[in-house]
Design a protein around this motif. Structure first.
Motif, mmCIF file in Angstrom:
data_model
loop_
_atom_site.group_PDB
_atom_site.id
_atom_site.type_symbol
_atom_site.label_atom_id
_atom_site.label_comp_id
_atom_site.label_asym_id
_atom_site.label_seq_id
_atom_site.Cartn_x
_atom_site.Cartn_y
_atom_site.Cartn_z
ATOM 1 N N PRO A 167 32.359 -25.688 -1.173
ATOM 2 C CA PRO A 167 31.713 -25.236 -2.423
ATOM 3 C C PRO A 167 31.407 -26.412 -3.342
ATOM 4 O O PRO A 167 32.108 -26.672 -4.324
ATOM 5 N N TRP A 168 30.336 -27.139 -3.032
ATOM 6 C CA TRP A 168 29.995 -28.355 -3.758
ATOM 7 C C TRP A 168 29.234 -28.024 -5.039
ATOM 8 O O TRP A 168 28.005 -28.016 -5.057
ATOM 9 N N THR A 169 29.937 -27.750 -6.101
ATOM 10 C CA THR A 169 29.274 -27.607 -7.394
ATOM 11 C C THR A 169 28.919 -28.995 -7.921
ATOM 12 O O THR A 169 29.439 -30.014 -7.448
ATOM 13 N N VAL A 170 28.052 -29.050 -8.912
ATOM 14 C CA VAL A 170 27.692 -30.337 -9.512
ATOM 15 C C VAL A 170 28.931 -31.001 -10.091
ATOM 16 O O VAL A 170 29.113 -32.227 -9.982
ATOM 17 N N GLU A 171 29.805 -30.209 -10.688
ATOM 18 C CA GLU A 171 31.012 -30.773 -11.283
ATOM 19 C C GLU A 171 31.913 -31.404 -10.226
ATOM 20 O O GLU A 171 32.456 -32.491 -10.425
ATOM 21 N N VAL A 172 32.064 -30.733 -9.087
ATOM 22 C CA VAL A 172 32.898 -31.274 -8.010
ATOM 23 C C VAL A 172 32.278 -32.549 -7.444
ATOM 24 O O VAL A 172 32.962 -33.547 -7.199
ATOM 25 N N MET A 173 30.964 -32.539 -7.241
ATOM 26 C CA MET A 173 30.291 -33.738 -6.723
ATOM 27 C C MET A 173 30.412 -34.902 -7.704
ATOM 28 O O MET A 173 30.662 -36.045 -7.299
ATOM 29 N N ALA A 174 30.230 -34.620 -8.979
ATOM 30 C CA ALA A 174 30.325 -35.682 -9.982
ATOM 31 C C ALA A 174 31.724 -36.269 -10.016
ATOM 32 O O ALA A 174 31.907 -37.498 -10.069
ATOM 33 N N ARG A 175 32.729 -35.416 -9.963
ATOM 34 C CA ARG A 175 34.116 -35.889 -9.979
ATOM 35 C C ARG A 175 34.419 -36.712 -8.718
ATOM 36 O O ARG A 175 35.083 -37.753 -8.795
ATOM 37 N N THR A 176 33.914 -36.279 -7.580
ATOM 38 C CA THR A 176 34.137 -37.004 -6.332
ATOM 39 C C THR A 176 33.507 -38.394 -6.383
ATOM 40 O O THR A 176 34.076 -39.370 -5.875
ATOM 41 N N ALA A 177 32.341 -38.498 -7.006
ATOM 42 C CA ALA A 177 31.631 -39.777 -7.090
ATOM 43 C C ALA A 177 32.096 -40.624 -8.268
ATOM 44 O O ALA A 177 31.671 -41.779 -8.402
ATOM 45 N N GLY A 178 32.932 -40.057 -9.129
ATOM 46 C CA GLY A 178 33.386 -40.802 -10.299
ATOM 47 C C GLY A 178 32.289 -40.997 -11.321
ATOM 48 O O GLY A 178 32.210 -42.032 -11.991
ATOM 49 N N LEU A 179 31.422 -39.986 -11.460
ATOM 50 C CA LEU A 179 30.280 -40.062 -12.360
ATOM 51 C C LEU A 179 30.243 -38.841 -13.262
ATOM 52 O O LEU A 179 30.872 -37.818 -12.973
ATOM 53 N N SER A 180 29.492 -38.946 -14.334
ATOM 54 C CA SER A 180 29.218 -37.765 -15.136
ATOM 55 C C SER A 180 28.164 -36.926 -14.422
ATOM 56 O O SER A 180 27.434 -37.426 -13.554
ATOM 57 N N ALA A 181 28.077 -35.654 -14.785
ATOM 58 C CA ALA A 181 27.084 -34.785 -14.151
ATOM 59 C C ALA A 181 25.665 -35.285 -14.400
ATOM 60 O O ALA A 181 24.812 -35.262 -13.504
ATOM 61 N N SER A 182 25.400 -35.769 -15.605
ATOM 62 C CA SER A 182 24.054 -36.253 -15.912
ATOM 63 C C SER A 182 23.712 -37.508 -15.123
ATOM 64 O O SER A 182 22.584 -37.668 -14.631
ATOM 65 N N ARG A 183 24.713 -38.417 -14.968
ATOM 66 C CA ARG A 183 24.471 -39.641 -14.187
ATOM 67 C C ARG A 183 24.287 -39.301 -12.710
ATOM 68 O O ARG A 183 23.472 -39.920 -12.019
ATOM 69 N N LEU A 184 25.022 -38.325 -12.222
ATOM 70 C CA LEU A 184 24.870 -37.882 -10.829
ATOM 71 C C LEU A 184 23.441 -37.389 -10.589
ATOM 72 O O LEU A 184 22.798 -37.778 -9.608
ATOM 73 N N HIS A 185 22.941 -36.544 -11.477
ATOM 74 C CA HIS A 185 21.574 -36.049 -11.351
ATOM 75 C C HIS A 185 20.579 -37.201 -11.360
ATOM 76 O O HIS A 185 19.632 -37.226 -10.561
ATOM 77 N N ALA A 186 20.790 -38.154 -12.255
ATOM 78 C CA ALA A 186 19.859 -39.277 -12.364
ATOM 79 C C ALA A 186 19.835 -40.100 -11.087
ATOM 80 O O ALA A 186 18.762 -40.509 -10.612
ATOM 81 N N LEU A 187 21.004 -40.369 -10.498
ATOM 82 C CA LEU A 187 21.066 -41.160 -9.268
ATOM 83 C C LEU A 187 20.430 -40.416 -8.096
ATOM 84 O O LEU A 187 19.734 -41.012 -7.270
ATOM 85 N N PHE A 188 20.654 -39.106 -7.996
ATOM 86 C CA PHE A 188 20.031 -38.334 -6.923
ATOM 87 C C PHE A 188 18.511 -38.357 -7.055
ATOM 88 O O PHE A 188 17.800 -38.497 -6.057
ATOM 89 N N ARG A 189 18.017 -38.233 -8.274
ATOM 90 C CA ARG A 189 16.583 -38.287 -8.488
ATOM 91 C C ARG A 189 16.028 -39.664 -8.142
ATOM 92 O O ARG A 189 14.980 -39.798 -7.505
ATOM 93 N N GLU A 190 16.748 -40.704 -8.535
ATOM 94 C CA GLU A 190 16.285 -42.071 -8.317
ATOM 95 C C GLU A 190 16.303 -42.460 -6.849
ATOM 96 O O GLU A 190 15.369 -43.082 -6.341
ATOM 97 N N GLU A 191 17.388 -42.103 -6.143
ATOM 98 C CA GLU A 191 17.570 -42.586 -4.775
ATOM 99 C C GLU A 191 17.087 -41.605 -3.711
ATOM 100 O O GLU A 191 16.675 -42.026 -2.629
ATOM 101 N N LEU A 192 17.163 -40.306 -3.986
ATOM 102 C CA LEU A 192 16.830 -39.316 -2.967
ATOM 103 C C LEU A 192 15.680 -38.401 -3.368
ATOM 104 O O LEU A 192 15.242 -37.572 -2.568
ATOM 105 N N ASP A 193 15.230 -38.532 -4.601
ATOM 106 C CA ASP A 193 14.111 -37.747 -5.101
ATOM 107 C C ASP A 193 14.364 -36.245 -4.992
ATOM 108 O O ASP A 193 13.458 -35.465 -4.670
#
Length: 257
Positions: A167-193
């Motif tokens: 159950p990969w919620t944005v919050e779980v993914m952000a915590r796993t990556a050590g990022l904020s939710a907004s930074r996680l979204h930005a990196l996914f957009r930048e690197e994976l579109d």
């Protein structure tokens, strides 16, 4: 017909725990679709997984073994003047590196080739036709040096690839990556579109299509094991992605079809 005297050739392969060694007279690219492959290439050991591909020089002895469910796209590169044949510069650079990063660009190419091939081993599609068109682009993309240091998403993407059903919620993914939710979204957009949720959805669908094509598991079981709430949720997702229900996809792409 060997790749040294013909165009490049694509095939999907699965490996067993009993390792074996061999060599061939053409270059080869090993790309990860699922699982992990332990390899030794020319005496250099490494692992092909969600983050790493491998390049084998012509005539280079290589050994491989894998545990568990796995699937890899193998590109047997043409030799001589065949379509998709790597030139001497490519052979030197790629052979020197052997284990290559699965950059977002390489991953997008792999995903496109896999989906175009029907996500089935052979799938009744003309894989050699795909090889002629996509091998040169794949070689050029592998040649490209990473534009920046290792991605902050590297560890997270490996975990998502290994277990997309969680159950990969944005919050779980952000915590796993050590990022904020907004930074996680930005990196996914930048690197994976794409968004984090869309990336997880694509991984789940890739697993579903693989199992529909290569197993006889009940569709409801595949849905549950792949992280869908029920079979209806899977049906809606697959129909949006490829225009087919799970049953229709299995009829069209299942082994022996």
């Amino acid at each position: 017909m060997t790749a040294s005297s013909a165009d490049s050739h694509l095939s999907f392969r699965r490996y067993r725990s009993a390792g074996f060694c061999h060599a061939h007279d053409h270059a080869q690219i090993v790309l990860p679709c699922q699982g992990t492959l332990e390899m030794e290439v020319g005496g250099r050991g490494g692992r092909v997984d969600a983050a790493v591909a491998a390049f084998v020089l012509p005539g280079e002895v290589h050994c491989q073994r894998a545990e568990g469910d796995n699937r890899f796209l193998i590109v047997d590169c043409a030799g001589g003047e065949g379509a998709g044949a790597p030139d001497e510069r490519m052979l030197e650079r790629l052979g020197r590196r052997t284990f290559l990063p699965m950059t977002p660009a390489v991953r997008r190419l792999l995903d496109f080739i896999t989906l175009t091939a029907g996500n089935a081993d052979g799938g009744g599609r003309n894989l050699d036709g795909l090889a002629r068109h996509w091998t040169p682009l794949l070689l050029d993309t592998l040649m490209a040096e990473p534009a920046r240091p290792a991605s902050r998403l590297h560890a997270l993407l490996a975990r998502l690839e290994a277990a997309p059903e969680r159950p990969w919620t944005v919050e779980v993914m952000a915590r796993t990556a050590g990022l904020s939710a907004s930074r996680l979204h930005a990196l996914f957009r930048e690197e994976l579109d794409q968004t984090p949720q869309a990336y997880v959805a694509s991984l789940r669908l890739a697993r579903v299509m693989d199992q529909l094509a290569s197993t006889t598991l009940p569709i409801a079981q595949i849905a549950y094991q792949s992280g869908y709430a029920d079979q209806s949720a899977l049906t809606r997702a697959l129909r949006r992605a490829v225009g087919l229900t799970p049953a229709a996809y299995r009829r069209q792409h299942g082994r022996g079809q």
